[in-house]
Each structure stands twice: as structure tokens, then as C-alpha cells.
Design an enzyme around this catalytic site. Structure first.
Site, PDB file in Angstrom:
ATOM      1  N   GLY A  29       0.778  -1.235   0.000  1.00  0.00           N
ATOM      2  CA  GLY A  29       0.000   0.000   0.000  1.00  0.00           C
ATOM      3  C   GLY A  29       0.809   1.284   0.000  1.00  0.00           C
ATOM      4  NE  ARG A  83     -10.741 -14.591 -12.518  1.00  0.00           N
ATOM      5  CZ  ARG A  83      -9.607 -14.365 -11.868  1.00  0.00           C
ATOM      6  NH1 ARG A  83      -9.458 -13.301 -11.123  1.00  0.00           N
ATOM      7  NH2 ARG A  83      -8.606 -15.217 -11.944  1.00  0.00           N
ATOM      8  NE  ARG A 107      -8.495 -12.401  -6.642  1.00  0.00           N
ATOM      9  CZ  ARG A 107      -8.161 -13.694  -6.684  1.00  0.00           C
ATOM     10  NH1 ARG A 107      -6.972 -14.092  -6.262  1.00  0.00           N
ATOM     11  NH2 ARG A 107      -9.006 -14.584  -7.170  1.00  0.00           N
ATOM     12  CG  HIS A 120       1.601  -2.641 -15.332  1.00  0.00           C
ATOM     13  ND1 HIS A 120       1.159  -3.857 -14.836  1.00  0.00           N
ATOM     14  CD2 HIS A 120       2.649  -2.915 -16.129  1.00  0.00           C
ATOM     15  CE1 HIS A 120       1.923  -4.816 -15.320  1.00  0.00           C
ATOM     16  NE2 HIS A 120       2.832  -4.278 -16.111  1.00  0.00           N
ATOM     17  CG  LEU A 168      -4.351  -8.227 -17.271  1.00  0.00           C
ATOM     18  CD1 LEU A 168      -5.144  -7.781 -16.062  1.00  0.00           C
ATOM     19  CD2 LEU A 168      -3.788  -9.622 -17.076  1.00  0.00           C
TER      20      LEU A 168
HETATM   21  C1  GRF Z   1       3.287  -1.267  -7.515  1.00  0.00           C
HETATM   22  O1  GRF Z   1       4.532  -1.548  -8.085  1.00  0.00           O
HETATM   23  C2  GRF Z   1       2.237  -1.110  -8.581  1.00  0.00           C
HETATM   24  O2  GRF Z   1       2.740  -0.597  -9.777  1.00  0.00           O
HETATM   25  C3  GRF Z   1       1.777  -2.538  -8.797  1.00  0.00           C
HETATM   26  O3  GRF Z   1       1.821  -3.133  -7.528  1.00  0.00           O
HETATM   27  C4  GRF Z   1       2.762  -2.437  -6.710  1.00  0.00           C
HETATM   28  C5  GRF Z   1       2.017  -2.004  -5.494  1.00  0.00           C
HETATM   29  O4  GRF Z   1       2.852  -1.405  -4.540  1.00  0.00           O
HETATM   30  N1  GRF Z   1       0.478  -2.550  -9.402  1.00  0.00           N
HETATM   31  P1  GRF Z   1       2.211  -0.709  -3.277  1.00  0.00           P
HETATM   32  O5  GRF Z   1       1.275  -1.740  -2.642  1.00  0.00           O
HETATM   33  O6  GRF Z   1       1.462   0.505  -3.738  1.00  0.00           O
HETATM   34  O7  GRF Z   1       3.352  -0.374  -2.380  1.00  0.00           O
END
Ligand code: GRF
Length: 211
Positions: A12, A61, A87, A105, A140
Site C-alpha cells: 500500500g 470470480r 485480482r 502498472h 488486462l
Molecule cells: C506497484 O509496483 C504497482 O505498480 C503494482 O503493484 C505495486 C504495489 O505497490 N500494481 P504498493 O502496494 O502501492 O506499495
């Protein structure tokens, strides 16, 4: 005031940055599918309502996404922010909140969609890597791109060092993308996002850059 719901599955850190950033919106809830998501504790300590919708409690799902969607809809959000939410969402869920879901991402999409992006970038020997904020569509990791940040891949990088360099930029571009969304400056046109803002310093990024 606009309302945001954040979805997390783990650490997070992106959520934390968003909670600490001054946004013209209220973060009304943080929802997780994972009871041991570390970010939940931070959200609670920041006084934000948290909710668990554990995917393990659902047969498939579709039923999980229905429950998750209902939990989100109860907060009437203008924007749903996926911040390390691990998910895959069904098409029904994405259509229910169409144009209102952002994801971050850890790669320069469309390169390295899916998992293990940093390891795969190292394996491929790319010289630039980075992160992408995009609208979520049923394809996706392929929704319309809002903003990207590139970082150099350095000769002695390992996954951890590279991930940390990318994460630092995630914490810059995610709040920026969300501000633009809240200001109504993002228009989705097909697979493109048009930004109604002036461009500053559109300089090329070259790596490695000889001395
Ligand atoms: C990040 O690298 C984000 O790009 C990916 O998952 C990771 C989450 O990191 N989707 P955090 O939980 O926000 O520290």
C-alpha cells in the site's frame, strides 16, 4: 467534493502517498481482498474507513466481483484507484465502473504487462524501464494510457534496486494522473487519453547517456 475508493492487496505505498497528498477529493474508503494487506493498518491509522472483501469467501470470480462492486458502489465513488490490487477483474465489473477505474502498472506498457515486470525488464536488457497509469478496460494491462515515467536501468541493477527506482516515480505520476482526472482534464478517445493541459519540456530520455 469528488469521492475516491482505493483498492489494495498488499504493502500500500501508493495508497499511502495518495492519503498524504493534497487532492481535491475525499478518499472515502480503502478496500482490500487480502486480510493481511499491510496497507490496511496505515489507512485505519489515517482515519480512513477500511473494508475487507476476501476473494477466498467466494466460489468464483463473478460472485467475488459482484460483492466487491457492491461494496464499492455503497461509497458512491467518482473514481476507483487500483493501487497494487492483485485480482483480475471481470468484464462485468469493469463495465459497471467504466471510465472510472485507474490502475498503476510497474512497466512502460505495453511492454511487460502481467507479473514480474522488473525481472523481465532486466532479463531483456532494456535500457529504460518505468511505470504507467492507465484506465482499466477488459483487456488486462492494456487500457488507455494517462501518464508514464521512465527510469534508466543501470548496469549493476538487481530487481530490488530497479523496483525501488520505479516505485519512486509511481509515487509521482499516480497523484498527478488522479489530479488530472479530478480536474476533468482527461478525455478517453478510443484507446487514447487526451490531456487538456500545456506540455512542459518534452525532452527525449536517452539511456545510457555518454559523458
Ligand atoms: C506497484 O509496483 C504497482 O505498480 C503494482 O503493484 C505495486 C504495489 O505497490 N500494481 P504498493 O502496494 O502501492 O506499495
Amino acid at each position: 467534493m469528488k469521492r475516491i475508493v482505493i483498492l489494495i492487496s498488499g504493502r500500500g505505498s501508493n495508497m499511502q502517498v495518495l492519503l498524504e497528498t493534497k487532492l481535491d477529493a475525499q478518499i472515502v474508503a480503502v478496500i482490500s481482498n487480502n486480510p493481511s494487506a499491510r496497507g490496511l493498518q496505515f489507512a485505519r491509522s489515517a482515519g480512513v474507513e477500511t473494508k475487507l472483501v476476501n476473494h477466498r469467501d467466494y466460489a468464483d470470480r463473478t460472485s467475488f466481483d459482484k460483492a466487491l462492486g457492491d461494496a464499492i458502489a455503497a461509497y458512491s465513488p467518482d473514481l476507483i484507484v487500483l493501487a497494487g490490487f492483485m485480482r483480475i477483474l471481470t468484464e462485468q465489473f469493469i463495465k459497471r465502473f467504466s471510465g472510472r477505474i485507474l490502475n498503476i502498472h510497474p512497466s512502460l506498457l505495453p511492454a511487460f504487462s502481467g507479473l514480474d515486470t522488473h525481472r523481465r525488464a532486466l532479463d531483456e536488457g532494456v535500457k529504460l524501464h518505468g511505470c504507467t497509469v492507465h484506465f482499466v478496460t477488459p483487456a488486462l494491462d492494456h487500457g488507455p494510457i494517462v501518464i508514464q515515467a521512465a527510469v534508466p536501468v543501470l548496469p549493476d541493477d538487481d530487481e530490488e534496486r530497479l523496483a525501488a527506482r520505479v516505485l519512486q516515480q509511481e509515487h509521482v505520476v499516480y497523484p498527478q494522473a488522479i489530479r488530472w482526472f479530478l480536474e476533468g482534464r482527461l478525455a478517453i478517445e478510443g484507446n487514447h487519453v487526451r490531456l487538456s493541459a500545456a506540455w512542459r519540456n518534452p525532452v527525449p530520455i536517452i539511456s545510457p547517456l555518454p559523458k
